[in-house]
Design a protein around this motif. Structure first.
Motif, short mmCIF file in Angstrom:
data_model
loop_
_atom_site.label_atom_id
_atom_site.label_comp_id
_atom_site.label_asym_id
_atom_site.label_seq_id
_atom_site.Cartn_x
_atom_site.Cartn_y
_atom_site.Cartn_z
N SER A 264 -36.01 20.39 45.00
CA SER A 264 -36.32 19.48 43.89
C SER A 264 -35.41 19.69 42.69
N ALA A 265 -35.07 20.93 42.38
CA ALA A 265 -34.24 21.20 41.20
C ALA A 265 -32.85 20.57 41.36
N SER A 266 -32.23 20.75 42.53
CA SER A 266 -30.91 20.17 42.75
C SER A 266 -31.00 18.64 42.83
N LEU A 267 -32.10 18.11 43.36
CA LEU A 267 -32.29 16.67 43.42
C LEU A 267 -32.36 16.09 42.01
N ALA A 274 -26.15 11.06 38.16
CA ALA A 274 -25.88 9.69 38.62
C ALA A 274 -26.50 8.65 37.69
N LEU A 275 -27.62 8.99 37.08
CA LEU A 275 -28.31 8.04 36.21
C LEU A 275 -27.50 7.75 34.95
N GLN A 276 -26.70 8.70 34.52
CA GLN A 276 -25.87 8.48 33.34
C GLN A 276 -24.88 7.34 33.57
N ASP A 277 -24.43 7.17 34.82
CA ASP A 277 -23.55 6.06 35.15
C ASP A 277 -24.34 4.77 35.38
N ALA A 278 -25.51 4.89 36.01
CA ALA A 278 -26.31 3.70 36.34
C ALA A 278 -27.03 3.13 35.13
N PHE A 279 -27.29 3.96 34.12
CA PHE A 279 -28.04 3.54 32.94
C PHE A 279 -27.24 3.98 31.71
N PRO A 280 -26.25 3.18 31.28
CA PRO A 280 -25.32 3.57 30.22
C PRO A 280 -25.99 3.97 28.91
N ALA A 281 -27.20 3.49 28.65
CA ALA A 281 -27.87 3.84 27.40
C ALA A 281 -28.06 5.35 27.26
N MET A 282 -28.09 6.06 28.38
CA MET A 282 -28.25 7.51 28.32
C MET A 282 -27.11 8.20 27.59
N ARG A 283 -25.95 7.55 27.54
CA ARG A 283 -24.79 8.18 26.91
C ARG A 283 -24.97 8.35 25.41
N THR A 284 -25.92 7.62 24.84
CA THR A 284 -26.18 7.73 23.40
C THR A 284 -27.37 8.64 23.10
N TYR A 285 -27.98 9.23 24.13
CA TYR A 285 -29.14 10.08 23.92
C TYR A 285 -28.77 11.36 23.19
N ALA A 298 -38.09 15.24 36.72
CA ALA A 298 -38.75 16.27 37.53
C ALA A 298 -40.18 15.85 37.89
N TYR A 299 -40.86 15.21 36.94
CA TYR A 299 -42.23 14.79 37.20
C TYR A 299 -42.27 13.64 38.21
N ILE A 300 -41.30 12.71 38.13
CA ILE A 300 -41.23 11.63 39.12
C ILE A 300 -41.00 12.20 40.52
N VAL A 301 -40.11 13.18 40.63
CA VAL A 301 -39.86 13.82 41.92
C VAL A 301 -41.11 14.54 42.41
N GLU A 302 -41.84 15.16 41.50
CA GLU A 302 -43.07 15.86 41.88
C GLU A 302 -44.11 14.88 42.41
N PHE A 303 -44.23 13.72 41.78
CA PHE A 303 -45.17 12.72 42.26
C PHE A 303 -44.71 12.14 43.60
N LEU A 344 -32.63 7.57 42.94
CA LEU A 344 -33.37 8.48 43.81
C LEU A 344 -33.26 8.04 45.27
N ALA A 345 -33.39 6.75 45.49
CA ALA A 345 -33.31 6.23 46.86
C ALA A 345 -31.94 6.50 47.47
N ARG A 346 -30.90 6.38 46.68
CA ARG A 346 -29.55 6.68 47.20
C ARG A 346 -29.42 8.17 47.53
N GLU A 347 -29.96 9.00 46.68
CA GLU A 347 -29.89 10.45 46.92
C GLU A 347 -30.68 10.85 48.17
N LEU A 348 -31.72 10.07 48.50
CA LEU A 348 -32.61 10.40 49.61
C LEU A 348 -32.45 9.41 50.76
N LYS A 349 -31.23 8.95 50.98
CA LYS A 349 -30.99 7.91 51.98
C LYS A 349 -31.36 8.34 53.38
N ASP A 350 -31.42 9.65 53.64
CA ASP A 350 -31.77 10.14 54.98
C ASP A 350 -33.26 10.46 55.13
N PHE A 351 -34.08 10.03 54.15
CA PHE A 351 -35.51 10.31 54.16
C PHE A 351 -36.27 8.99 54.20
#
Length: 377
Positions: A264-267, A274-285, A298-303, A344-351
């Motif tokens: 989970s930590a590496s995920l 990857a989200l920084q590229d997919a959601f450009p608004a993060m670059r201003t955080y 982490a909480y989304i992955v836990e759920f 997340l779906a792309r990262e878990l394409k084999d699941f």
């Protein structure tokens, strides 16, 4: 992704529904209003006065616990979800309610002599929402049980050690957060292995107790009053020798839950990058916003892992829809959630099971987005 909201719901799950139609309903309704007025401004003395004053006027202690204090605690959760109170206010209100319960337990009107057997009441390891379990413990005490209340976050080995030292007739196990259900399963199995039946309750087990049945608990109750009634009706059956073992859920054979949990930590790190590229608004955080985003991931992955464990896509869908509602109430756009699920779906394409759960989560966002669009038109 959320950057201005806590990533876990507060300790505000109501333990029972208020009883307005019964004799005294209007009275307890007024008491609940008075208690809310006190806890909403963090006035502990006033809150305790409301509770003790009710006892002095002859209101049944159990009704004060379940129709007044639990009702107010439920309102605390509603106000937090609607962003009308903050996290600090929610914590303060919960702490005051806990101290009101303690004051009630010492009042002469609530003092009882044990006439029944012995019940151990505990929260699942990792479950810090202790008030529901505390209310149950007090109700059982009022009804004549000898109660061992172990409090929040009880590791299974310590729970079992306690059972070995005592002669408990049953364990009442509480959990409010669904992500604690794999741990709850371990505790249920461990208690049954030493011959002690388990009654479970709390929001984590579903409004209809579906997860209690899935995890092979011996009994389930939707609230403290029903739990006390069930225990009073007769002893729970002693666990059978063929009770489900921890790894007996057939859908776990694909190892998706195990692999995602172990990694989970590496995920989370991979999705964050990857989200920084997919959601450009993060670059201003800011740094704080980025830290909160990582926590939320982490909480989304836990759920997601919990939904895999239970084999229930709707659990994850409900969590995602709830998250979108919480963000919207706080003025935070929920638009970060779809790209997060897509990454997340792309990262878990084999699941394949994880992919289906993530797709169901994305579907659950559509009604929320539709309502939001309508409100802006």
């Amino acid at each position: 992704m959320s950057t201005r909201t806590p990533h876990r719901p507060p300790a505000t799950e109501p333990v029972t529904e208020p009883v307005e139609a019964t004799v005294g309903g209007p009275v307890v309704g007024r008491l609940a209003d008075e208690l809310w007025d006190a806890v909403s401004v963090a006035d502990e003395n006033a809150a305790v006065e409301v509770v003790l004053g009710a006892l002095e006027r002859g209101v049944d202690p159990e009704s004060v616990l379940l129709d007044v204090i639990a009702r107010v605690q439920g309102k605390v959760g509603e106000e937090w979800a609607a962003n009308r109170i903050g996290v600090a206010q929610e914590h303060a209100a919960t702490a005051i309610n806990e101290r009101a319960v303690a004051a009630l337990s010492r009042h002469p009107a609530a003092l009882t002599t044990p006439t029944r057997g012995r019940i151990t009441v505990a929260c699942v390891d990792g479950e810090w929402h202790a008030l529901p379990a505390r209310l149950l413990a007090e109700v059982l005490t009022l009804r004549g049980w000898r109660v061992d209340y172990l409090g929040a976050q009880v590791p299974a080995p310590h729970l079992i050690a306690h059972l070995h030292r005592t002669d408990s007739d049953a364990v009442a196990l509480s959990s409010s957060i669904a992500t604690r259900l794999p741990t709850a399963h371990a505790a249920i199995t461990a208690c049954q292995a030493v011959g002690v039946p388990v009654l479970v309750g709390g929001a984590a087990f579903g409004p209809d107790g579906r997860y209690a049945a899935l995890l092979d608990a011996d009994a389930w109750a939707p609230d403290a009053r029903t739990a006390a009634d069930r225990l009073a009706a007769g002893p729970l059956p002693r666990p059978r020798g063929d009770h489900q073992q921890l790894d007996d859920l057939p859908h776990l054979a694909d190892q998706e839950y195990t692999l995602i949990t172990r990694n989970s930590a590496s995920l989370v790190r991979g999705v964050f990058t990857a989200l920084q590229d997919a959601f450009p608004a993060m670059r201003t955080y800011s740094e704080v916003q980025l830290e909160r985003t990582a926590e939320d991931l982490a909480y989304i992955v836990e759920f997601l892992a919990t939904a895999l464990y239970l084999g229930d896509e709707e659990l994850f869908a409900g969590f995602i829809a709830w998250t979108a509602q919480i963000l919207t109430a706080r003025g935070v756009p929920a638009s970060s959630l779809p790209p997060t699920l897509a990454v997340l779906a792309r990262e878990l394409k084999d699941f394949p099971r994880a992919i289906r759960i993530l797709e169901r989560g994305a579907e659950a966002l559509t009604p929320v987005d539709h309502r939001t669009a309508e409100s802006r038109s």
